[in-house]
Design a protein around this motif. Structure first.
Motif, mmCIF file in Angstrom:
data_model
loop_
_atom_site.group_PDB
_atom_site.id
_atom_site.type_symbol
_atom_site.label_atom_id
_atom_site.label_comp_id
_atom_site.label_asym_id
_atom_site.label_seq_id
_atom_site.Cartn_x
_atom_site.Cartn_y
_atom_site.Cartn_z
ATOM 1 N N PHE A 52 -12.693 12.342 50.575
ATOM 2 C CA PHE A 52 -12.670 10.972 50.074
ATOM 3 C C PHE A 52 -12.754 10.993 48.550
ATOM 4 N N PHE A 53 -11.658 10.473 47.907
ATOM 5 C CA PHE A 53 -11.583 10.523 46.447
ATOM 6 C C PHE A 53 -11.445 9.140 45.811
ATOM 7 N N GLY A 54 -11.570 8.074 46.579
ATOM 8 C CA GLY A 54 -11.310 6.754 46.036
ATOM 9 C C GLY A 54 -9.807 6.508 45.996
ATOM 10 N N VAL B 248 -7.771 3.342 53.801
ATOM 11 C CA VAL B 248 -8.190 4.720 54.106
ATOM 12 C C VAL B 248 -7.085 5.692 53.737
ATOM 13 N N SER B 249 -5.812 5.312 53.961
ATOM 14 C CA SER B 249 -4.694 6.206 53.635
ATOM 15 C C SER B 249 -4.572 6.431 52.130
ATOM 16 N N GLY B 250 -5.051 5.483 51.338
ATOM 17 C CA GLY B 250 -4.972 5.632 49.886
ATOM 18 C C GLY B 250 -6.182 6.297 49.291
ATOM 19 N N THR B 251 -7.201 6.630 50.109
ATOM 20 C CA THR B 251 -8.445 7.191 49.548
ATOM 21 C C THR B 251 -8.857 8.520 50.168
ATOM 22 N N VAL B 252 -8.334 8.870 51.336
ATOM 23 C CA VAL B 252 -8.782 10.067 52.040
ATOM 24 C C VAL B 252 -7.581 10.962 52.333
ATOM 25 N N VAL B 253 -7.749 12.281 52.023
ATOM 26 C CA VAL B 253 -6.686 13.240 52.318
ATOM 27 C C VAL B 253 -6.735 13.621 53.789
ATOM 28 N N ARG B 254 -5.658 14.301 54.282
ATOM 29 C CA ARG B 254 -5.563 14.621 55.703
ATOM 30 C C ARG B 254 -6.554 15.710 56.103
ATOM 31 N N ASP B 255 -6.775 16.724 55.226
ATOM 32 C CA ASP B 255 -7.645 17.859 55.574
ATOM 33 C C ASP B 255 -8.625 18.117 54.443
ATOM 34 N N ALA B 256 -9.867 18.407 54.835
ATOM 35 C CA ALA B 256 -10.890 18.758 53.842
ATOM 36 C C ALA B 256 -11.891 19.690 54.505
ATOM 37 N N THR B 257 -12.454 20.573 53.702
ATOM 38 C CA THR B 257 -13.369 21.580 54.253
ATOM 39 C C THR B 257 -14.802 21.093 54.339
ATOM 40 N N GLU C 104 -4.585 18.500 42.920
ATOM 41 C CA GLU C 104 -4.484 17.797 41.641
ATOM 42 C C GLU C 104 -5.794 17.124 41.265
ATOM 43 N N LEU C 105 -6.626 16.861 42.267
ATOM 44 C CA LEU C 105 -7.930 16.243 41.998
ATOM 45 C C LEU C 105 -9.037 17.263 41.873
#
Length: 1046
Positions: A310-312, A385-394, A416-417
């Protein structure tokens, strides 16, 4: 006209008078007999003069048994037409109740389609909801399910927001079309309780409604278990987190689930008001949880949240999530199948239609607005949610990108983030849209609110289903389609709450919580709901297609073809969700449909199925008129002069055996006498006789005419009966056994009917049974006995008001009431033993063609070529199941010395016709003079009707002929001696060869008009068929009804 004050005890129908406080009653005082006729005040005030006509009023259009009050009855056409021809006061009742129309054990629920619920002021304390609390809130709560908080992120992770929008849009298209169809249906008349079941059953009939109503109620009951288990799983997850499990995970779910259902049941049983308050509380919690998601996405993410994806709001994340990225064998359709059940809550408001203040206005407005709000909400939350969270994260805060690293691969946006999530390509990760079902909790401002929102979503859906299932089930049981379930129709309390239905729903839901595999049954339940949607859409299409004048929905924003598209989409989605569940749903629905069809519930709701059947019948009848008759398609279409449908059962049964389901059979009655006297009897008997035919499964129509004499009526029927090509071509009539004792006019009329049939080119069949066929006098006696029994029963009910339990004085009164039946029977008196025996034989003979024929023969004496009707009719009989053991035998006339040749020619002809027979007999001594004793019988038969003019003078003979023109002259007997002797000889041969046959079919002799007197012709028919088994005289119209060409 004089005016006087009304009597306070008189009843004035409020439908006709707005002033309920002692309305005036007018009288006409200028009547010759000084009688006074009361006139209803509203009529006087409207027209200013004395009239029985009534002004239009809604109470005239209520159904019998209306719970809204008495149905008003307008004067009949006969009352308006004939009333001033009668003397004495006029009595036209103002209202009618359904007394006598409702069975004693019906618990107050008539089978009629009651047109409206009781007004609010008539049911004091009854809770009625508007469109917001009754429909909008319920639909939104049902559509906003756990999907919103748990699986929506996964759907958009798999499909991307591009196809994700398509998933939501397609779901909304299906539900919106269904809602438009439902809006059209529910605004086409008053909607009572039962929701989807009520609308489908009233549109498509009890067969569709009864089948879908049962599975829809069951689906709602099981849905309670599914939603409650979803709630219990969330609670158990919290218990696991804090290590407070009671037993183990599975049993904890069962325990919490059962307790939850019990609490929800308590809220429901407490009344709709409490249930509605609970829904409002749950809605507030759900709205706060949704707002919490939007607020959380706008806040700056923590490092922990960034490591979990979650990156905003980030443009690169939004663009990366645009394209689909299906994994683990998922496809667009599988993802759609996961999401669509979330949209299946649009019937939550309609299911409580009986508790809505104005269902016609509330259901369209509330349902469509709920679809719009929830659709926009789903779309907005998913896009956020689609504009703030990527599909995969560890989820590892140390997975950072080394400055200067080139970003490529599937995790470009995260790279990139500043985060390196490339390890997710080779090994599974726990976070991100694709992996974490708790994404909403992570992105929200306060995570526990999402848990509360999940609780609210599951409990609100469970509560809505727990209310819907009993309400729908109660409506189904009220209609008594499944008689064994009528117990569940009873309601309790001011809102007519279905307490037995609540208990049954509770038992079903608890059973599935304890032993059910909900993952397996979930797609079946979704398909049950979709089947309901499909039928709602099809109902709208079907009603529009039928173009019935009664289809006038107030809601105009629908299209019949759009409704058909909606029905097809629902069927497609059923297979998309789960193909085997779709097949199972169809199989269950078909089985229930067949069951209801076979049971044939006695309801008539004016369904579109009836309208389409009528349209198809008219269309097919018109199409037949453009096709010329062909001998290959000839089938007997019989006009049977039976009198009333019950009067001559043997004649009706034989005609019905020939036409069965494949030809036209009209049973006809001629009522003789002045039209003003016989018309009421005829009008009363039309429906009664047709209902009797339907009840006895006789595929025949009933027709009646009122005429001065029998021949005129029969002539009218011969000319006017039928429609286009569906017109009778064969007259079937019983033999007139009393021709020797009847008046000359009656005999002339009977023979005249046969002449008329030949003139109109009808094939003609005359049936004779030695015992006779007319049992109308027995039927009348039975009806008289039934009327007496009903009167006795009514008196018993009046004298025993305590539920039939006689006490004290009432026990004595009952004994005296039994005198009604005794008196009625004693007036008629039992018939003499001889008459009773004759009646017994007559009844037995009347059942001759109803029962299966024993092993034997059907003897066909095909003496004259009449086009083949004499052969075709017995052949048709031989194809029926009841006649399969009665073999055809053919008898033909032949010349001496040519027996074998004639037999071979007939065998060849039958072979060409593809008609099998067991034997062919050639009669070569048919022209032999009859025995003297046989001739003596004929002479004795016609002696009273002979003129004997040969022994008189010429003038005297001419005078006798003028005085008795119907008598048989010596010249006539001499001219037709050979033909007369032929009938006598044929009877001898029939006695010799066919005495033991089940049925004898003989070519009927024809009497030339103007040459053969009516009494001589009747003597021919009588002597020909005398002392024989059932005999059918047939004469075709001499047009071929058989062919050997293909």
């Amino acid at each position: 006209m004089e005016r006087r004050k009304s009597n306070k005890e008189g009843h004035v129908n409020s439908a006709f008078d707005s002033n309920h406080d002692e309305p005036p009653i007018y009288e006409e005082t200028e009547l010759s007999n000084d009688d006074h006729r009361t006139i209803r005040p509203s009529v006087i005030s409207a027209f200013g003069h004395d009239t029985l006509d009534r002004v239009p009023n809604i109470n005239f259009y209520r159904n019998a048994g209306s719970v809204s009050g008495h149905r008003a009855i307008r004067p009949s056409l006969q009352e308006l037409h004939d009333v001033f021809q009668k003397n004495g006061p006029i009595s036209v009742p103002e209202t009618v109740t359904d007394d006598g129309e409702r069975s004693e054990d019906s618990e107050g629920f008539p089978s009629d389609d009651l047109e409206s619920a009781a007004p609010l002021d008539e049911k004091k304390g009854a809770v009625k909801f508007g469109w917001i609390r009754g429909v909008l809130v319920r639909c939104m709560l049902n559509i906003w399910g756990v999907m919103l908080f748990i699986r929506l992120s996964w759907v958009f992770g798999q499909a991307g927001w591009g196809l994700g929008i398509v998933v939501i849009a397609l779901s909304c298209v299906v539900t919106t079309i269904t809602a438009l169809s439902m809006s059209a249906i529910c605004t086409n008349g008053i909607v009572r309780g039962g929701g989807a079941y009520y609308m489908i059953s009233r549109s498509l009939g009890p067969e569709f409604g009864g089948s879908i109503g049962l599975i829809f109620a069951f689906a709602n009951a099981v849905a309670v278990a599914m939603y409650v288990v979803g709630f219990a799983e969330t609670v158990v997850d919290l218990l696991k987190e804090y290590a407070h499990l009671m037993v183990d995970e599975l049993n904890d779910i069962r325990i919490i689930g059962c307790i939850t259902v019990l609490l929800l049941l308590g809220i429901s049983v407490a009344g709709m008001e409490w249930e509605a308050k609970a829904q409002i509380v749950l809605l507030v919690i759900l709205l706060v949880a949704i707002v919490n998601v939007f607020v959380g996405t706008a806040l700056n993410p923590t490092e922990d949240k960034k490591s979990k994806g979650f990156f905003g709001y980030q443009t690169n994340i939004f663009m990366e999530n645009f394209r689909p990225h299906f994994r683990d064998g998922e496809t667009f359709f599988s993802v759609f199948a996961v999401f669509f059940p979330a949209a299946t809550g649009i019937l939550a408001g309609a299911n409580i239609s009986g508790d809505l203040r104005d269902a016609q206005a509330a259901i369209p407005k509330g349902t469509l607005l709920a679809i719009l709000i929830t659709g926009v909400t789903y779309l907005a939350v998913a896009l956020c949610v689609s504009g703030t969270v990527v599909r995969d994260a560890t989820g590892n805060t140390t997975d950072l990108i080394i400055p200067g690293t080139f970003c490529n691969g599937s995790a470009v946006a995260a790279c990139e983030l500043g985060y390196d999530f490339t390890s997710c390509e080779t090994e599974p990760c726990k976070f991100g849209l694709m992996n974490n079902f708790q994404v909403m909790t992570m992105v929200s401002g306060f995570g526990h609110l999402i848990t509360a929102g999940t609780f609210s979503a599951t409990l609100s859906s469970a509560l809505a289903s727990l209310v819907s299932a009993p309400k729908v089930f109660q409506a189904l049981c009220k209609d008594n389609i499944y008689t064994a379930l009528h117990f569940f129709a009873k309601g309790y309390g001011k809102n007519n709450e279905p307490i037995p239905g609540y208990v049954l729903t509770f038992i079903i839901s608890v059973a599935f919580i304890l032993i059910g595999n909900l993952n397996t049954i979930a797609p079946i339940i979704s398909n049950f709901f979709l089947a309901s949607y499909a039928l709602i859409n099809f109902s709208c299409f079907h009603a529009s297609y039928a173009k019935s004048p009664g289809w006038r929905p107030a809601y105009k924003y629908y299209n019949m073809w759009l409704s058909l598209l909606g029905a097809l989409l629902c069927c497609v989605v059923m297979f998309v969700i789960n193909w085997w569940a779709a097949l199972l749903t169809y199989a269950i629905e078909i089985l229930l449909y067949v069951y209801v069809t076979v049971k044939k519930p006695e309801v008539n709701w004016g369904s579109s199925t009836q309208a389409v059947t009528f349209v198809s019948a008219v269309s097919n009848s018109l199409s037949l008129t453009g096709v010329e008759d062909h001998v290959k398609n000839f089938r007997p279409q019989i006009l049977a002069l039976t009198g009333s449908a019950r009067a001559r059962p043997a004649l009706l049964d034989l005609a019905h055996s020939m036409t069965k389901n494949y030809g036209l059979c009209i049973t006809c009655e001629v009522l003789m006498g002045p039209r003003s006297e016989v018309l009421p009897e005829m009008n009363a008997g039309m429906e009664k006789n047709q209902l009797w035919l339907n009840k006895k499964k006789r595929k025949a129509f009933y027709a009646a005419v009122a005429c001065e004499n029998f021949r005129e009526g029969a002539e009218t029927l011969l000319q006017a009966a039928g429609l286009g090509r569906l017109k009778p071509n064969t007259l079937m009539i019983g033999f007139k056994r009393d021709w020797r004792t009847a008046e000359a006019e009656a005999v002339q009329g009977y023979v005249g009917i046969l002449h008329d049939a030949f003139d109109f080119e009808y094939g003609t069949a005359v049936l004779r049974m030695e015992q006779g066929m007319d049992i109308s006098h027995i039927v009348e006696e039975e009806e008289e006995m039934l009327r007496a029994a009903k009167e006795q029963h009514a008196l018993d009910d009046e004298m025993m008001p305590n539920g039939g339990k006689a006490k004290g004085l009432f026990r004595k009164s009952r004994k005296s009431s039994q005198q009604v039946l005794t008196t009625r029977v004693s007036v008629c008196g039992p018939p003499p033993p001889q008459v009773a025996k004759m009646n017994e034989r007559l009844i037995e003979a009347s059942r001759h063609f109803k029962k299966k024929q024993p092993k034997g023969t059907t003897d066909v004496w095909w003496l004259f070529d009449d086009g083949g009707l004499t052969l075709l009719l017995p052949y048709i009989l031989s194809t029926r199941k009841k006649w399969k053991d009665s073999k055809l035998r053919i008898f033909i006339a032949g010349q001496p010395g040519r027996t074998e040749i004639d037999k071979q020619e007939m065998r060849s002809l039958l072979h060409q016709f593809r008609i099998k027979c067991s034997d062919i007999t050639v009669i070569d001594d048919i022209n032999v003079r009859p025995r003297d004793d046989s001739l003596k019988k004929l002479e004795d038969m016609i002696e009273p009707f002979r003129l004997h003019e040969g022994s008189k003078g010429r003038d005297q003979a001419q005078g006798m002929q003028k005085e008795y023109p119907w008598k048989i002259t010596d010249a006539e007997l001499s001219s037709f001696e050979e033909k007369t002797n032929l009938q006598v000889r044929l009877n001898e041969l029939l006695q010799e060869h066919s005495k033991l046959a089940n049925l004898i079919v003989v070519s009927m002799p024809i009497a030339r008009k103007g040459s053969i007197s009516d009494f001589l012709y009747m003597a021919w028919l009588d002597i020909l068929t005398k002392d024989l088994p059932p005999t059918l005289l047939i004469r075709g119209n001499h047009k071929s009804v058989l062919t050997f060409y293909s």
